[in-house]
Design a protein around this motif. Structure first.
Motif, short mmCIF file in Angstrom:
data_model
loop_
_atom_site.label_atom_id
_atom_site.label_comp_id
_atom_site.label_asym_id
_atom_site.label_seq_id
_atom_site.Cartn_x
_atom_site.Cartn_y
_atom_site.Cartn_z
N TRP A 1 0.80 -1.22 0.00
CA TRP A 1 0.00 0.00 0.00
C TRP A 1 0.84 1.27 0.00
O TRP A 1 0.57 2.20 -0.77
N SER A 2 1.84 1.34 0.85
CA SER A 2 2.55 2.60 1.10
C SER A 2 3.87 2.74 0.36
O SER A 2 4.58 3.72 0.56
N TYR A 3 4.19 1.78 -0.51
CA TYR A 3 5.52 1.78 -1.12
C TYR A 3 5.43 1.73 -2.64
O TYR A 3 4.36 1.86 -3.21
N ASP A 4 6.60 1.57 -3.26
CA ASP A 4 6.67 1.59 -4.73
C ASP A 4 7.24 0.28 -5.25
O ASP A 4 7.33 -0.70 -4.53
N ARG A 5 7.61 0.28 -6.52
CA ARG A 5 8.04 -0.93 -7.21
C ARG A 5 9.25 -1.60 -6.58
O ARG A 5 9.48 -2.80 -6.79
N PHE A 6 10.04 -0.88 -5.79
CA PHE A 6 11.28 -1.45 -5.25
C PHE A 6 11.05 -2.37 -4.05
O PHE A 6 11.93 -3.14 -3.71
N PRO B 1 5.79 -3.75 -11.58
CA PRO B 1 5.25 -2.48 -12.09
C PRO B 1 4.97 -1.49 -10.96
O PRO B 1 4.83 -1.86 -9.80
N GLU B 2 4.89 -0.24 -11.33
CA GLU B 2 4.65 0.83 -10.35
C GLU B 2 3.17 1.10 -10.13
O GLU B 2 2.74 1.45 -9.04
N GLY C 1 -1.61 -4.08 0.42
CA GLY C 1 -2.12 -3.32 -0.72
C GLY C 1 -1.85 -4.02 -2.04
O GLY C 1 -2.62 -3.89 -3.00
N GLY C 2 -0.75 -4.78 -2.10
CA GLY C 2 -0.47 -5.57 -3.29
C GLY C 2 -1.41 -6.75 -3.43
O GLY C 2 -1.74 -7.17 -4.54
N GLY C 3 -1.87 -7.30 -2.30
CA GLY C 3 -2.88 -8.35 -2.35
C GLY C 3 -4.22 -7.81 -2.83
O GLY C 3 -4.92 -8.45 -3.62
#
Length: 263
Positions: A43-48, A68-69, A119-121
């Motif tokens: 949720w709170s982060y980016d592609r890295f 992906p971003e 958030g990715g889930g």
């Protein structure tokens, strides 16, 4: 873009608004088609933030990895917050990135996997629902399934959910509709067609396990026969080894060693 041992940054042009969206890409050396894992940030982060957990496992298996971003973190500080958090634009970004790498690298046609936690889930479920048969397997960990409910349950994230959805659901029917559109519970018929594995920690204090429990009950009512569900003894966690082992089994169709009980 080149094949190699490390990830490289690529830019993907959106097929919707033309924006150039960053992604990280890894393809093992060689010309034979390989499986593809698409990893989604939290949720709170980016592609890295999925490199450490996913890249070593793709390297050792000889699989490709795409991170992906999809419009950045789901935070009020993101100037494009309304385009993040499960928007149609963000979902399209993921498929655009897949199309770009698929056109340039040897990838197995029926060996695409999707993996995300938190958030990715949430994003994995929404993405899979738009194209249920596109994926060989989707693994979602500790996902948010109802954005309006989660905003009420977790005050720490309430401001960010509102920023992404453009307001509070009680303010108008239009806003309530936006929350529904970005909630996986709104796409049960589509999700019932996905080869889907969902996992949630019983002691999760960020996203209650009830989010996955409600999803499981609803998919069971719809007779989803490729849905697998686990409540594990843990918290807000993702178990990469479990996810990748499951992906491997989808390729081989070999059941895990077990002892069949009788009587």
């Amino acid at each position: 873009m080149t094949a190699g041992a490390v990830m490289e940054e690529i830019l993907v042009r959106s097929s919707v608004d033309g924006a150039k969206e960053p992604a990280l890409w890894f393809h093992p050396v060689g010309s034979d088609p390989v499986p593809l894992v698409v990893g989604l940030h939290t949720w709170s982060y980016d592609r890295f933030n999925q490199v450490e957990g996913m890249l070593p496992r793709c390297r050792e298996r000889g699989w490709a990895l795409l991170l992906p971003e999809f419009r950045g973190p789901n935070l009020s500080s993101n100037p494009r917050a309304t385009e993040a958090a499960g928007s149609a634009l963000a979902i399209t970004d993921i498929y655009d990135a897949i199309q770009q790498v698929s056109s340039r690298f040897a990838l197995q046609e029926n060996a695409r996997f999707l993996l995300g936690g938190s958030g990715g889930g949430h994003m994995a479920l929404l993405t899979a629902a738009t194209s249920p048969t596109f994926w060989r397997g989707v693994s979602a960990w500790v996902p948010i399934t109802d954005l309006a409910a989660w905003r009420e349950e977790n005050p720490e994230y309430a401001e960010h959910v509102a920023a992404c959805c453009g307001g509070i659901p009680g303010d108008s029917e239009d806003l309530a509709g936006r929350y529904r559109e970005r909630s996986p519970l709104s796409y049960l018929d589509a999700l019932a067609r996905v080869n889907l594995s969902v996992h949630h920690g019983r002691h999760d204090d960020v996203v209650s396990y009830r989010h996955s429990w409600k999803l499981a009950q609803a998919l069971e009512e719809r007779g989803a026969d490729h849905f697998f569900f686990e409540i594990f003894d843990g918290a807000h966690d993702i178990h990469y080894g479990t996810a990748f082992d499951w992906f491997g089994k989808q390729l081989t169709k070999e059941a895990a060693e077990s002892i069949r009980l009788t009587g």
